[in-house]
Design an enzyme around this catalytic site. Structure first.
Site, PDB file in Angstrom:
ATOM      1  N   HIS A 102      79.648  59.729  -0.811  1.00 18.74           N
ATOM      2  CA  HIS A 102      79.430  58.367  -1.302  1.00 18.74           C
ATOM      3  C   HIS A 102      78.750  58.395  -2.661  1.00 18.74           C
ATOM      4  O   HIS A 102      78.056  59.357  -3.001  1.00 18.74           O
ATOM      5  CB  HIS A 102      78.602  57.545  -0.306  1.00 18.74           C
ATOM      6  CG  HIS A 102      77.354  58.232   0.135  1.00 18.74           C
ATOM      7  ND1 HIS A 102      77.353  59.176   1.123  1.00 18.74           N
ATOM      8  CD2 HIS A 102      76.083  58.145  -0.303  1.00 18.74           C
ATOM      9  CE1 HIS A 102      76.119  59.636   1.292  1.00 18.74           C
ATOM     10  NE2 HIS A 102      75.331  59.025   0.440  1.00 18.74           N
ATOM     11  N   HIS A 104      76.115  56.228  -5.083  1.00 16.44           N
ATOM     12  CA  HIS A 104      75.092  55.191  -5.133  1.00 16.44           C
ATOM     13  C   HIS A 104      75.181  54.493  -6.492  1.00 16.44           C
ATOM     14  O   HIS A 104      75.218  55.167  -7.527  1.00 16.44           O
ATOM     15  CB  HIS A 104      73.698  55.803  -5.057  1.00 16.44           C
ATOM     16  CG  HIS A 104      73.386  56.545  -3.795  1.00 16.44           C
ATOM     17  ND1 HIS A 104      72.636  56.009  -2.778  1.00 16.44           N
ATOM     18  CD2 HIS A 104      73.710  57.801  -3.380  1.00 16.44           C
ATOM     19  CE1 HIS A 104      72.489  56.898  -1.806  1.00 16.44           C
ATOM     20  NE2 HIS A 104      73.139  57.998  -2.147  1.00 16.44           N
TER      21      HIS A 104
HETATM   22  P1  AMP Z   1      72.465  60.047   0.938  1.00 18.07           P
HETATM   23  O1  AMP Z   1      71.077  60.488   1.287  1.00 18.07           O
HETATM   24  O2  AMP Z   1      72.880  60.297  -0.494  1.00 18.07           O
HETATM   25  O3  AMP Z   1      73.438  60.596   1.944  1.00 18.07           O
HETATM   26  O4  AMP Z   1      72.463  58.472   1.048  1.00 18.07           O
HETATM   27  C1  AMP Z   1      72.678  57.788   2.227  1.00 18.07           C
HETATM   28  C2  AMP Z   1      72.306  56.353   1.965  1.00 18.07           C
HETATM   29  O5  AMP Z   1      72.791  55.578   3.027  1.00 18.07           O
HETATM   30  C3  AMP Z   1      70.803  56.116   1.874  1.00 18.07           C
HETATM   31  O6  AMP Z   1      70.492  55.512   0.636  1.00 18.07           O
HETATM   32  C4  AMP Z   1      70.515  55.213   3.066  1.00 18.07           C
HETATM   33  O7  AMP Z   1      69.546  54.247   2.768  1.00 18.07           O
HETATM   34  C5  AMP Z   1      71.861  54.583   3.327  1.00 18.07           C
HETATM   35  N1  AMP Z   1      72.139  54.168   4.693  1.00 18.07           N
HETATM   36  C6  AMP Z   1      71.861  54.839   5.830  1.00 18.07           C
HETATM   37  N2  AMP Z   1      72.341  54.165   6.904  1.00 18.07           N
HETATM   38  C7  AMP Z   1      72.950  53.057   6.417  1.00 18.07           C
HETATM   39  C8  AMP Z   1      73.637  51.955   6.999  1.00 18.07           C
HETATM   40  N3  AMP Z   1      73.810  51.856   8.315  1.00 18.07           N
HETATM   41  N4  AMP Z   1      74.123  50.987   6.180  1.00 18.07           N
HETATM   42  C9  AMP Z   1      73.938  51.073   4.847  1.00 18.07           C
HETATM   43  N5  AMP Z   1      73.314  52.083   4.218  1.00 18.07           N
HETATM   44  C10 AMP Z   1      72.818  53.052   4.991  1.00 18.07           C
END
Ligand code: AMP
Length: 137
Positions: A102, A104
């Site tokens: 993903h 950001h």
């Molecule tokens: P990463 O650490 O780069 O894998 O980022 C994962 C992101 O997903 C983090 O910024 C979390 O805050 C976000 N996240 C985790 N669970 C959810 C969810 N159910 N819906 C939306 N964002 C989420």
């Protein structure tokens, strides 16, 4: 690393878990980060199952980055953002917490980012921001 189809984002893609969505087409989904590092923090994910950017087929990466740019423009206008941080963490060693690739999009400055994936945001406020972004897509 093998792809785990029970990861949170795979479940969001299958509509098994809720998400505050701002954009969806047959290849990509964009939704609000539940623990934003700044107001308007949005995630863009390809539907292709891949753990990191390094696993993503180039065609899917190329398409996803076009949508990343489209969403970034909507965020810029909707939030009157002066700058947008594009962040992509590949691998747990980089801090990746969800094993589905993903991007950001964080309307902020790299010097002012909140902590990563720590603090739940105000979901009503996030929904209101999502409506503003969605209206431009
Ligand atoms: P990463 O650490 O780069 O894998 O980022 C994962 C992101 O997903 C983090 O910024 C979390 O805050 C976000 N996240 C985790 N669970 C959810 C969810 N159910 N819906 C939306 N964002 C989420």
């Amino acid at each position: 690393m093998a792809y785990d189809d029970q990861n949170i984002f795979a479940r969001i893609l299958r509509n098994e878990l809720p998400a505050i969505k701002v954009y969806e087409d047959d290849q990509v989904l964009a939704f609000m980060d539940i623990m934003p590092q700044a107001e308007g923090h949005t995630l863009v994910i390809p539907k292709t199952p891949a753990v990191t950017l390094l696993d993503l087929p180039p065609e899917a990466a190329a398409y996803t980055i076009q949508i990343v740019q489209k969403i970034a423009k909507a965020i810029e206008t909707a939030l009157n953002a002066k700058g947008i941080v594009l962040m992509q963490l590949s691998g747990a060693a980089a801090g990746q917490t969800v094993p589905h690739v993903h991007f950001h999009l964080i309307p902020s400055s790299v010097h002012e980012l909140g902590r990563h994936a720590v603090q739940m945001g105000d979901q009503e406020k996030i929904k209101a921001l999502a409506e503003k972004i969605k209206a431009l897509l």
